[in-house]
Every structure is written in C-alpha cells, then in structure tokens.
Scaffold this active site. Structure first.
Site, mmCIF file in Angstrom:
data_model
loop_
_atom_site.group_PDB
_atom_site.id
_atom_site.type_symbol
_atom_site.label_atom_id
_atom_site.label_comp_id
_atom_site.label_asym_id
_atom_site.label_seq_id
_atom_site.Cartn_x
_atom_site.Cartn_y
_atom_site.Cartn_z
ATOM 1 N N HIS A 1 -1.830 2.326 -0.352
ATOM 2 C CA HIS A 1 -0.928 2.824 -1.193
ATOM 3 C C HIS A 1 -0.130 3.772 -0.939
ATOM 4 C CE1 HIS A 1 0.765 3.928 -5.294
ATOM 5 N NE2 HIS A 1 0.660 2.559 -5.454
ATOM 6 N N ASP B 1 -9.927 5.203 -2.084
ATOM 7 C CA ASP B 1 -9.207 5.090 -3.055
ATOM 8 C C ASP B 1 -9.457 3.568 -3.878
ATOM 9 O OD1 ASP B 1 -7.212 4.153 -4.674
ATOM 10 O OD2 ASP B 1 -5.511 4.132 -3.237
ATOM 11 N N GLN C 1 -8.023 -0.280 -7.276
ATOM 12 C CA GLN C 1 -8.154 -1.392 -7.482
ATOM 13 C C GLN C 1 -9.614 -1.901 -7.574
ATOM 14 O OE1 GLN C 1 -5.812 -3.579 -8.470
ATOM 15 N NE2 GLN C 1 -4.283 -2.011 -8.064
ATOM 16 N N LYS D 1 -5.565 1.234 -15.111
ATOM 17 C CA LYS D 1 -6.044 0.073 -14.574
ATOM 18 C C LYS D 1 -7.206 -0.647 -15.016
ATOM 19 C CE LYS D 1 -3.254 1.290 -10.316
ATOM 20 N NZ LYS D 1 -2.321 0.582 -10.553
ATOM 21 N N CYS E 1 4.692 -0.267 -3.824
ATOM 22 C CA CYS E 1 4.186 1.069 -3.140
ATOM 23 C C CYS E 1 3.185 1.127 -1.855
ATOM 24 C CB CYS E 1 3.311 1.912 -4.242
ATOM 25 S SG CYS E 1 4.568 2.062 -5.750
HETATM 26 N N1 PLP Z 1 -3.979 3.544 -5.060
HETATM 27 C C1 PLP Z 1 -4.068 1.926 -5.130
HETATM 28 C C2 PLP Z 1 -4.642 0.875 -4.270
HETATM 29 C C3 PLP Z 1 -3.145 1.417 -6.293
HETATM 30 O O1 PLP Z 1 -3.080 0.245 -6.595
HETATM 31 C C4 PLP Z 1 -2.533 2.511 -7.025
HETATM 32 C C5 PLP Z 1 -1.591 2.005 -8.055
HETATM 33 O O2 PLP Z 1 -1.354 0.722 -8.198
HETATM 34 C C6 PLP Z 1 -2.565 3.610 -6.890
HETATM 35 C C7 PLP Z 1 -3.343 4.096 -5.706
HETATM 36 C C8 PLP Z 1 -1.775 4.830 -7.623
HETATM 37 O O3 PLP Z 1 -2.429 4.767 -8.876
HETATM 38 P P1 PLP Z 1 -1.611 5.553 -10.118
HETATM 39 O O4 PLP Z 1 -0.127 5.320 -10.135
HETATM 40 O O5 PLP Z 1 -2.198 5.082 -11.514
HETATM 41 O O6 PLP Z 1 -1.857 7.116 -9.799
#
Ligand code: PLP
Length: 409
Positions: free
Chosen positions: A122, A199, A202, A225, A367
């Site tokens: 992401h 990370d 998910q 999430k 993203c």
């Molecule tokens: N990393 C992953 C794999 C994600 O799916 C997301 C959000 O969709 C993020 C990071 C970023 O999360 P946040 O926008 O809640 O900080």
C-alpha cells in the site's frame, strides 16, 4: 445461518437502505462497520467520560485513563505480545508506518543502505520509506510478486545482503488478498540480523497469528478496519528496538523532565505518544477486539468465511472476460478480498452502476499504484467481505455485476 444473523443484528449500519435498496456493504477492506458494543462505548465516553487522560487527579480523568489503558491491554492480548510497553497508540496504520520509517530510519539508516519492500505494498508502506531513504541516501529494493500475486521466498533470500537494514512487508495485500509467508520471511531476515516490519492493516482482520509466533519486529494496524472507530491505530514493536529509536513527535505526555537545555523522555510506550491521544478510539479497541476474537475463535465462522470465499471465486470465474487478481496456488492463503477487471469495461463505471443497485465496492488504484500498473490495469474493482456478509448478498452482487457489464458492453 443463525450465527451470522446474530452477528448482523449487532451492526446497525447494515440494516439501512441506499437508493431504496438494502445495502450490500462489500467495502470492508477500506473500513469495517462497528458493532453495537463499540458504538455504545463511544457514545458513553463522548457524553459522560470525556476527560483528558493521564493528566488530572479527578474521577472523570481516572475513568477515561482506565478505559484507555484497558484498550492497550486488549490489543496486547489480541496480538499475543509480551508486554503493554510494546503497544503504542497512533492515529492509524499510516501513522505507525511513518513513525517507524522516520524514527528507525533516523537511527539505523545511512547512505548506501537498503530497505526491502514487496511489490504489493500500500502507498502507506512505500512513501514513508521513500521520504526517509531520500533524506539519508538509502535505496528501496522491490521484491516482486508473480502473476498469481505471490512473492518468492528464494528471491527474497537472494536480495538480502549486508546493506539491507530493514524489510517492510504487508501481511496480506489490500488488492490481491494474498497472505504472505511472514514467518519464513522473518526467519530468513533474522538469520542475517535484519528486522522485519509487518503491515497488518488487512492481516489483522483475517489471519490467525501472534506477533510472538511470527517473531516480527514491528506490526502495525488501524482500528477502523477491525470494528473500532477511525483515528486510532497501533504500532507493536520489540522493546529493544523501540528503546533505541528516538521519539517521532515531541509534546505533552511523552516526557520525563523538560528544561530549555534538555528534555528526557518518558519510558515506553509513552515516549511515542505525544499530545492528547484519541482516548475514546483507544478505549473502543477493547470491545472491537473482543468482537474480533469471538469471530477468530469460532470454527463455524472460519468455515463460513472459507465457503464464502470459494463461492465468490466460483461465481466471479464464471463471468466471461473477468480476471481476478490474486490467485495463490494454496487457496488457504486467499482472504476474502477480490480485486478484478472486466474486459471492455472501466472499473469506476462498474462500481458506480453497482452503487446504484445498493452494492458498495471500491474501485481505482486502491492506494497500490505500482501493483495495479504492474498488471497493466487502469484500476480494478474490489469487493471485500466481512463475517457479517451473506451468501444472498454475494448473489445480489453477482447479479448486479452481470447487469452492469451488459449495460457497458
Ligand atoms: N496498509 C494496507 C495494506 C491497507 O490496506 C491500508 C488501508 O487500506 C493501509 C496500510 C493504510 O491504513 P490507514 O489508511 O487506516 O492508515
């Protein structure tokens, strides 16, 4: 299924209609809906227990502080971490990733060093590393994914040399829905003395794991999430690393003593929690993770999730001209996140038509632009499921998708 009906009853957002049609909410990878236990605590704190934490001696502040720290205890338990000092509240996964990239990078990265990221990251796990690498003169190395969305552990091994100072990799991609072999990655990286950040934005929802078992050095996720409110997130870190890392932000609550000449910092975890935190969000992680635990521990729900995943794949594969991105050879490694493209249609047109039918899906670059471009797509449509989704909803979605494709071709 009775259990699923009982779960659904706890989510008031799912009871609504959009455009006069029952809402089919298939955008759970972007944010999940919240159960009543979370909404009730949020309301109870906003309307009654609203006082700044850690600061005052009065009853309201003590109550808010206790709820805040209970949230921390619940996160520690959910992650299977050793101590509460390892659990740092941030505003979300993005904030946690920026914290590590900046603070770890400041301490441990120098000119000529390397950071390994996977191709399926992401933007939140790419851009913070680019910022720090540019600042110190380090370089990003990209571990590719194959056409199925899998990484190669052998390729990873070959990339590890003495210049690599950290590996930052997603537990499960938000586009491909493929779970990475984190335990193996950590073992290989550690054999060369390289720490690993995971990370878990998910992975935290769909994977059964403990940070102790994974042995990762950092794990990050967002509350929103996983059934908690927005604006709260977690950084888990190994104590020996967190202790060596400098503070990311300065301000109240993260200090021991302050003079104009020199400031000393509070011990973990407060060293990384400058300013008034989102104490209501943090407290709400307790009921959110209690709900998530009950789901994670239920063999019945696990089986249900597998059946729903298999059903969704079968139905999508039956649509002519549709390509699902993220097809691991081992189907056990597929979480219910389905990104796809359909020949002769644009992803945002499909998502807009589905919206008018009451079906909420995500479309676009999600993203993860480098990954989407790798597959030569202008964007994708993503349907992502939670345990409160039903087979009937999949049927509505598939029928709607077929109608939308017909309208666009
Ligand atoms: N990393 C992953 C794999 C994600 O799916 C997301 C959000 O969709 C993020 C990071 C970023 O999360 P946040 O926008 O809640 O900080």
């Amino acid at each position: 299924m009775e259990t699923i009906n009982q779960i659904r009853a706890q989510f008031s957002a799912l009871q609504q209609q959009v455009y006069g049609k029952p809402l089919v909410y298939f955008d759970n990878a972007a944010t999940s809906q919240k159960p009543l236990t979370v909404l009730e605590l949020q309301q109870r704190m906003s309307s009654g227990i609203n006082a700044n934490i850690h600061r005052a001696v009065h009853k309201l502040s003590a109550d808010a502080t206790e709820l805040y720290e209970t949230g921390r205890d619940e996160v520690r338990k959910y992650l299977g971490a050793d101590s509460r000092e390892q659990i740092i509240f941030t505003s979300g996964a993005t904030a946690s990733l920026n914290l590590v990239a900046s603070s770890f990078g400041h301490q441990f990265l120098k000119n000529g060093d390397k950071v390994i990221l996977s191709e399926a990251e992401h933007h939140s796990n790419i851009v913070p590393w680019q910022i720090i690498c540019e600042r110190v003169g380090a370089q990003i190395m990209v571990l590719p994914v194959n056409i199925r969305g899998e990484i190669s552990v052998d390729q990873f091994s070959e990339m590890l040399d003495e210049k690599v100072k950290i590996v930052a990799i997603t537990h499960a991609s938000n586009v491909l829905g493929v779970v990475n072999p984190i335990k193996e990655i950590v073992q290989i990286a550690h054999s060369k003395g390289v720490p690993v950040l995971v990370d878990g934005a998910q992975g935290i929802i769909h994977c059964d794991f403990s940070v102790k078992d994974l042995d990762c050095d950092f794990y990050v996720f967002s509350g929103h999430k996983i059934y908690a409110p927005t604006g709260i997130g977690i950084l888990y870190g190994k104590k020996e690393l967190l202790e060596k890392m400098p503070p990311y932000m300065g301000g109240g609550d993260m200090v021991d003593t302050v003079t104009f000449e020199k400031t000393t910092y509070a011990p973990l975890p407060l060293k990384f929690e400058a300013g008034t935190p989102n104490f209501i969000g943090a407290a709400c992680l307790a009921p959110a993770l209690q709900f998530a635990s009950s789901v994670r521990q239920s063999a019945e729900i696990k089986l249900y999730e597998r059946e729903m995943t298999a059903y969704m794949i079968k139905e999508l594969e039956n649509i002519e001209g549709l390509t699902i991105w993220g097809n691991p050879s081992n189907r056990e490694l597929k979480i219910p996140v389905f990104s796809f493209t359909v020949e002769g249609t644009h992803p945002s047109d499909l998502a807009q038509l589905l919206d008018k039918m009451g079906v909420a899906v995500r479309s676009g670059l999600m993203c993860a632009e480098p990954l989407i471009r790798k597959f030569s797509a202008v964007g994708m449509v993503r349907a992502s499921l939670a345990p409160y989704n039903t087979k009937e909803e999949i049927e509505i979605f598939i029928a709607g998708l077929k109608r939308a494709i017909k309208m666009l071709r």
